[in-house]
Design an enzyme around this catalytic site. Structure first.
Site, PDB file in Angstrom:
ATOM      1  N   THR A 124      46.989  46.630  32.546  1.00 18.19           N
ATOM      2  CA  THR A 124      48.020  47.104  33.481  1.00 18.19           C
ATOM      3  C   THR A 124      47.937  46.389  34.827  1.00 18.19           C
ATOM      4  O   THR A 124      48.909  46.378  35.572  1.00 18.19           O
ATOM      5  CB  THR A 124      47.873  48.629  33.723  1.00 18.19           C
ATOM      6  OG1 THR A 124      46.486  48.918  33.924  1.00 18.19           O
ATOM      7  CG2 THR A 124      48.394  49.429  32.547  1.00 18.19           C
ATOM      8  N   ASP A 125      46.781  45.786  35.129  1.00 21.24           N
ATOM      9  CA  ASP A 125      46.641  45.209  36.481  1.00 21.24           C
ATOM     10  C   ASP A 125      47.597  44.048  36.714  1.00 21.24           C
ATOM     11  O   ASP A 125      48.283  43.996  37.729  1.00 21.24           O
ATOM     12  CB  ASP A 125      45.178  44.842  36.814  1.00 21.24           C
ATOM     13  CG  ASP A 125      44.520  43.858  35.871  1.00 21.24           C
ATOM     14  OD1 ASP A 125      45.116  43.528  34.820  1.00 21.24           O
ATOM     15  OD2 ASP A 125      43.392  43.407  36.191  1.00 21.24           O
ATOM     16  N   GLY A 152      33.342  42.277  27.884  1.00 17.85           N
ATOM     17  CA  GLY A 152      34.322  43.165  28.493  1.00 17.85           C
ATOM     18  C   GLY A 152      33.791  43.921  29.696  1.00 17.85           C
ATOM     19  O   GLY A 152      34.425  44.864  30.172  1.00 17.85           O
ATOM     20  N   SER A 179      31.418  40.024  33.467  1.00 15.42           N
ATOM     21  CA  SER A 179      30.398  39.160  34.052  1.00 15.42           C
ATOM     22  C   SER A 179      31.072  38.036  34.831  1.00 15.42           C
ATOM     23  O   SER A 179      30.518  37.528  35.803  1.00 15.42           O
ATOM     24  CB  SER A 179      29.476  38.599  32.970  1.00 15.42           C
ATOM     25  OG  SER A 179      30.165  37.725  32.117  1.00 15.42           O
ATOM     26  N   ASP A 213      39.172  43.376  37.931  1.00 20.24           N
ATOM     27  CA  ASP A 213      37.742  43.104  37.734  1.00 20.24           C
ATOM     28  C   ASP A 213      37.062  42.764  39.052  1.00 20.24           C
ATOM     29  O   ASP A 213      35.982  43.269  39.373  1.00 20.24           O
ATOM     30  CB  ASP A 213      37.549  41.938  36.752  1.00 20.24           C
ATOM     31  CG  ASP A 213      38.086  42.253  35.378  1.00 20.24           C
ATOM     32  OD1 ASP A 213      38.432  43.429  35.134  1.00 20.24           O
ATOM     33  OD2 ASP A 213      38.171  41.331  34.546  1.00 20.24           O
TER      34      ASP A 213
HETATM   35  P1  ADP Z   1      33.360  38.919  30.669  1.00 20.28           P
HETATM   36  O1  ADP Z   1      33.908  38.719  32.030  1.00 20.28           O
HETATM   37  O2  ADP Z   1      33.960  40.084  29.949  1.00 20.28           O
HETATM   38  O3  ADP Z   1      31.862  38.978  30.624  1.00 20.28           O
HETATM   39  P2  ADP Z   1      34.461  36.306  30.342  1.00 20.28           P
HETATM   40  O4  ADP Z   1      34.714  35.449  29.137  1.00 20.28           O
HETATM   41  O5  ADP Z   1      35.576  36.575  31.258  1.00 20.28           O
HETATM   42  O6  ADP Z   1      33.776  37.647  29.808  1.00 20.28           O
HETATM   43  O7  ADP Z   1      33.311  35.633  31.214  1.00 20.28           O
HETATM   44  C1  ADP Z   1      32.088  35.252  30.626  1.00 20.28           C
HETATM   45  C2  ADP Z   1      31.710  33.877  31.133  1.00 20.28           C
HETATM   46  O8  ADP Z   1      31.223  33.966  32.506  1.00 20.28           O
HETATM   47  C3  ADP Z   1      30.539  33.252  30.378  1.00 20.28           C
HETATM   48  O9  ADP Z   1      30.994  32.627  29.190  1.00 20.28           O
HETATM   49  C4  ADP Z   1      30.034  32.259  31.410  1.00 20.28           C
HETATM   50  O10 ADP Z   1      30.849  31.104  31.447  1.00 20.28           O
HETATM   51  C5  ADP Z   1      30.214  33.014  32.717  1.00 20.28           C
HETATM   52  N1  ADP Z   1      28.951  33.723  33.051  1.00 20.28           N
HETATM   53  C6  ADP Z   1      28.745  35.059  33.036  1.00 20.28           C
HETATM   54  N2  ADP Z   1      27.466  35.367  33.375  1.00 20.28           N
HETATM   55  C7  ADP Z   1      26.842  34.187  33.621  1.00 20.28           C
HETATM   56  C8  ADP Z   1      25.504  33.813  33.994  1.00 20.28           C
HETATM   57  N3  ADP Z   1      24.555  34.730  34.204  1.00 20.28           N
HETATM   58  N4  ADP Z   1      25.233  32.497  34.139  1.00 20.28           N
HETATM   59  C9  ADP Z   1      26.181  31.574  33.951  1.00 20.28           C
HETATM   60  N5  ADP Z   1      27.444  31.867  33.589  1.00 20.28           N
HETATM   61  C10 ADP Z   1      27.784  33.142  33.410  1.00 20.28           C
HETATM   62 MG    MG Z   2      35.935  38.198  32.528  1.00 27.69          MG
END
Ligand code: ADP
Ligand code: MG
Length: 381
Positions: free
Chosen positions: A26-27, A114, A117, A162
């Protein structure tokens, strides 16, 4: 990397992941969301390195790092580097005070599950550089530049939730965020005697980014058709179910379904906020199940693993509700489980999941937590 040997951290930043209680997709449709940060996070250690333009970034989590030059910022072929580069690119557009720095980061947040990160990575870096170089960016600047970085460098046309949740959350609350006006209300969340339990499916579909962008386009297509009858409409936020039904013949079944999900999901967010205020736990659970139905059947961003876990939870009277949380195609399901029944539910779910998919489920409890924090490690005298 060489810099790690002589590294003296000047600043530590803790940048959390988030859950979204309800209000999925929704965002970017300018609607409502109800997220909060969680106690899992990415930690950044930062120092100025005295150079004008050379920076080093090392991810302990991935055991890999890279050097970059502030005068030559460009997209990388290495996916995770783009989150870093994108943020730096946006900061350079807003400030000329950024100089050489070193950064070591480490995460206890599952990636691609999800829990955002990606936003934790973007916002934590932006927050840290803002502190380290006194860039004068507001928290909202940090949120918005991080979102833009995700669009331009990481390639996901995400909404603002997010990043907003990662930076702005308060412990014990969810944020009722209006993504059109950016007006926010902090709603206390007290589910006692129930707990929020996440079940990580460990499914991280590669098509998530491209499908995410396709959903956004489908919604935009819907808006442009609805606009023919209702010229004042600029987003699905302004569309009611009645208007949608009125336009049904002009929309493909697929686009109708997408729009229908978003319109009802916005309503569910507002109903959820009321249910929390009234401590109507049963309603909280029912809304989660309704939302998952839409996520799976209308918006089609679920997957067999998430559907299985949500359905499985329905056979437990100690579980009030469940749904897949996050952008979709896997990640975690969010479950509202009676405190006394958590271990029984989690063990049963793990066993059934292993039998069905041969994957070890990763369960964990989450608490609504505060947003990004920074601690200076250099004494001021
Ligand atoms: P989500 O946001 O749900 O975790 P995303 O696909 O949007 O999934 O983001 C995940 C990506 O963020 C990873 O594939 C990587 O590229 C980056 N990432 C997340 N945490 C780290 C980390 N600790 N070190 C390096 N890259 C990271
Ligand atoms: Mg993400």
């Amino acid at each position: 990397m060489q810099f790690i040997k002589d590294f003296t951290s000047e600043l530590k930043v803790v940048s959390p992941g988030r859950i979204n209680l309800i209000g999925e997709h929704t965002d970017y449709n300018m609607g409502y969301v109800l997220p909060t940060a969680i106690e899992k996070n990415i930690t950044f250690e930062l120092q100025k390195n005295g150079s004008k333009d050379t920076c080093n970034v090392y991810s302990k989590t991935f055991d890999t790092g890279f050097e970059l030059n502030l005068n030559r910022i460009a997209r990388s072929n290495v996916e995770w580097q783009n989150y870093i580069l994108g943020v730096i690119n946006e900061i350079l557009k807003r400030s000329d005070k950024l100089k050489g720095f070193d950064c070591i980061l480490e995460s206890n947040l599952p990636t691609g599950s999800g829990l955002s990160s990606s936003a934790a990575l973007e916002c934590g870096l932006a927050y840290g550089l803002n502190e380290l170089f006194d860039l004068g960016l507001s928290k909202l600047d940090i949120v918005q530049l991080s979102q833009t970085a995700e669009h331009t460098y990481a390639g996901t046309q995400c909404g603002i939730m997010d990043q907003y949740a990662s930076v702005m959350s308060r412990a014990g609350h969810v944020i009722l965020l209006d993504c059109l006006s950016l007006e926010s209300n902090y709603i206390p969340i007290d589910l006692n005697p129930y707990k929020i339990i996440l079940l990580n499916t460990k499914v991280s579909h590669n098509l998530a980014t491209s499908e995410y962008n396709v959903r956004k386009q489908e919604c935009e297509q819907g808006v442009s058709i609805i606009k023919n009858k209702y010229p004042k409409v600029n987003s699905l936020r302004e569309v009611t179910q009645e208007m949608l039904v009125d336009c049904k013949n002009d929309l493909s079944q697929k686009v109708f379904n997408r729009c229908s999900f978003i319109v009802s999901e916005n309503q569910r967010v507002l109903q959820m906020a009321d249910a929390l205020r009234l401590k109507d736990h049963k309603k909280v659970g029912d809304l989660l199940y309704d939302a998952h139905e839409g996520i799976s059947k209308l918006y089609e961003v679920s997957c067999p693993e998430s559907d299985f876990l949500v359905n499985f939870s329905k056979s437990f009277h100690t579980v009030l509700g469940a749904r897949q949380t996050g952008g979709g195609f896997g990640g975690c399901t969010l479950n509202i489980v009676h405190a006394d029944a958590v271990s029984d539910f989690v063990e049963s779910a793990a066993k059934a999941y292993k039998e069905k998919f041969n994957i070890d489920l990763e369960p964990f409890k989450v608490e609504p937590s505060g947003g990004t924090t920074a601690i200076s490690l250099i004494s001021s005298n």
